[in-house]
Design a protein around this motif. Structure first.
Motif, short mmCIF file in Angstrom:
data_model
loop_
_atom_site.label_atom_id
_atom_site.label_comp_id
_atom_site.label_asym_id
_atom_site.label_seq_id
_atom_site.Cartn_x
_atom_site.Cartn_y
_atom_site.Cartn_z
N ASP A 45 -0.44 2.35 -10.80
CA ASP A 45 0.00 0.83 -11.42
C ASP A 45 0.98 0.20 -10.39
O ASP A 45 2.02 0.95 -9.87
N ASP A 46 0.89 -1.22 -10.14
CA ASP A 46 1.95 -2.05 -9.74
C ASP A 46 2.79 -2.25 -10.94
O ASP A 46 2.40 -2.78 -11.56
N PRO A 47 4.05 -1.96 -10.85
CA PRO A 47 4.98 -2.21 -11.86
C PRO A 47 5.00 -3.68 -12.35
O PRO A 47 5.22 -4.10 -13.53
N GLN A 48 4.68 -4.63 -11.35
CA GLN A 48 4.82 -6.13 -11.72
C GLN A 48 3.25 -6.58 -12.22
O GLN A 48 3.05 -7.75 -12.40
N GLY A 49 2.39 -5.77 -12.03
CA GLY A 49 1.13 -6.13 -12.44
C GLY A 49 0.17 -7.06 -11.67
O GLY A 49 -0.76 -7.62 -12.29
N GLU A 50 0.57 -7.10 -10.46
CA GLU A 50 -0.14 -8.10 -9.81
C GLU A 50 -1.24 -7.43 -8.85
O GLU A 50 -2.13 -8.25 -8.52
N VAL A 51 -0.84 -6.49 -8.46
CA VAL A 51 -1.79 -5.90 -7.27
C VAL A 51 -2.44 -4.57 -7.76
O VAL A 51 -2.03 -3.69 -8.13
N GLY A 52 -3.86 -4.46 -7.57
CA GLY A 52 -4.46 -3.60 -7.56
C GLY A 52 -4.56 -2.29 -6.60
O GLY A 52 -4.34 -2.67 -5.54
N ILE A 53 -4.23 -1.09 -6.92
CA ILE A 53 -3.90 0.02 -6.20
C ILE A 53 -5.01 1.08 -6.38
O ILE A 53 -4.67 1.66 -7.50
N GLU A 54 -5.71 1.66 -5.31
CA GLU A 54 -6.59 2.47 -5.63
C GLU A 54 -6.73 3.37 -4.19
O GLU A 54 -6.58 2.80 -3.21
N PHE A 55 -6.74 4.77 -4.49
CA PHE A 55 -6.85 5.64 -3.35
C PHE A 55 -8.12 6.29 -3.71
O PHE A 55 -8.53 7.12 -4.28
N MET A 56 -8.85 5.64 -2.62
CA MET A 56 -10.56 6.14 -2.69
C MET A 56 -10.89 7.15 -1.93
O MET A 56 -10.52 7.08 -0.80
N VAL A 57 -11.89 7.80 -2.34
CA VAL A 57 -12.46 8.97 -1.54
C VAL A 57 -13.95 8.37 -1.22
O VAL A 57 -14.80 8.24 -2.44
N VAL A 58 -14.44 8.14 -0.14
CA VAL A 58 -15.89 7.99 0.03
C VAL A 58 -16.49 9.06 1.11
O VAL A 58 -15.69 9.34 1.93
N THR A 59 -17.82 9.32 0.86
CA THR A 59 -18.56 10.37 1.72
C THR A 59 -19.38 9.60 2.52
O THR A 59 -20.28 9.02 1.94
#
Length: 231
Positions: A45-59
């Protein structure tokens, strides 16, 4: 907790990454247009709710041997000042409209939340708006601020190093450590004992998580480590 919209992005994240990935110094494939599939990941989560945050794994399945890559992504509703070289592309979100998609290692909001995760102060989420218990962190230091004063990013052949200076803040985590370095693993390597690996033992913090192999089996490995910066 962040809202996960069940909608489309055009172009898709995989389409954006297929064009971007081969240009990175840590990409070890040979394809100019890799065949990518999503293999896992988690969100913060972004505490301010403005930025999406994802740690993505692609193969990447284009070579003789599939390779899995860890790509931190940030999603914004407007361009991030000074981050043109980190822009992966723009995409039309079915609910939110145009989104600017960045290599999140250059985004101070993502870096601050990754610092919080490395200290056990942020809860990772799965893609279904539930906690992600397979994502574990371990921290051996004294808690410190996650307010970013400055950060420099070095993309290398073997991964990405983020050198971070933090500001002091009020509250129980007000210490400032000076500079710390986050080493972000880019090419994931399965290691059931990743939490006890030499890299993890030498660090003051680390994050370990799961992803899926092509055959559906679960793999586990080191996603990031936190260490004191040697000057």
């Amino acid at each position: 907790m962040a809202v996960i919209y069940k909608t489309t992005m055009t172009p898709s994240k995989l389409e954006l990454l297929a064009a971007w990935l081969p240009r990175q110094p840590w990409y070890i494939g040979a394809a100019s247009e890799p065949h990518l599939t999503k293999a896992g990941g988690f969100r913060l989560d972004d505490p301010q709710g403005e930025v999406g945050i994802e740690f993505m794994v692609v193969t990447d399945n284009s070579g003789e041997r599939p390779r899995s890559y860890h790509v931190p992504l940030s999603y914004r509703g407007a361009p991030l000042d000074g981050a043109d070289r980190a822009l992966i592309g723009t995409s039309e979100h079915g609910v939110l409209g145009r989104r600017w998609v960045y290599d999140g290692t250059h985004d101070p909001v993502l870096v601050a939340q990754l610092l919080a995760l490395l200290q056990g102060r942020a809860e990772p989420q799965a893609q279904s708006e539930t906690p992600a218990p397979s994502v574990t962190s371990h921290f051996t230091g004294v808690g410190f601020s996650t307010v970013i004063a400055s950060a420099s990013v070095d993309d290398r052949q073997h991964g990405t190093a983020i050198v971070v200076e933090t500001k002091e803040e009020a509250g129980p985590h007000r210490q400032s450590p000076g500079a710390v370095t986050i080493d972000v693993t880019r090419v994931l390597r399965p290691d059931p004992q990743a939490a006890h690996s030499p890299a993890a033992r030498a660090a003051i913090g680390h994050v370990v998580a799961d992803w899926r192999a092509k055959n559906g089996d679960e793999s586990r490995g080191l996603f990031a480590v936190l260490r004191d910066t040697v000057r």
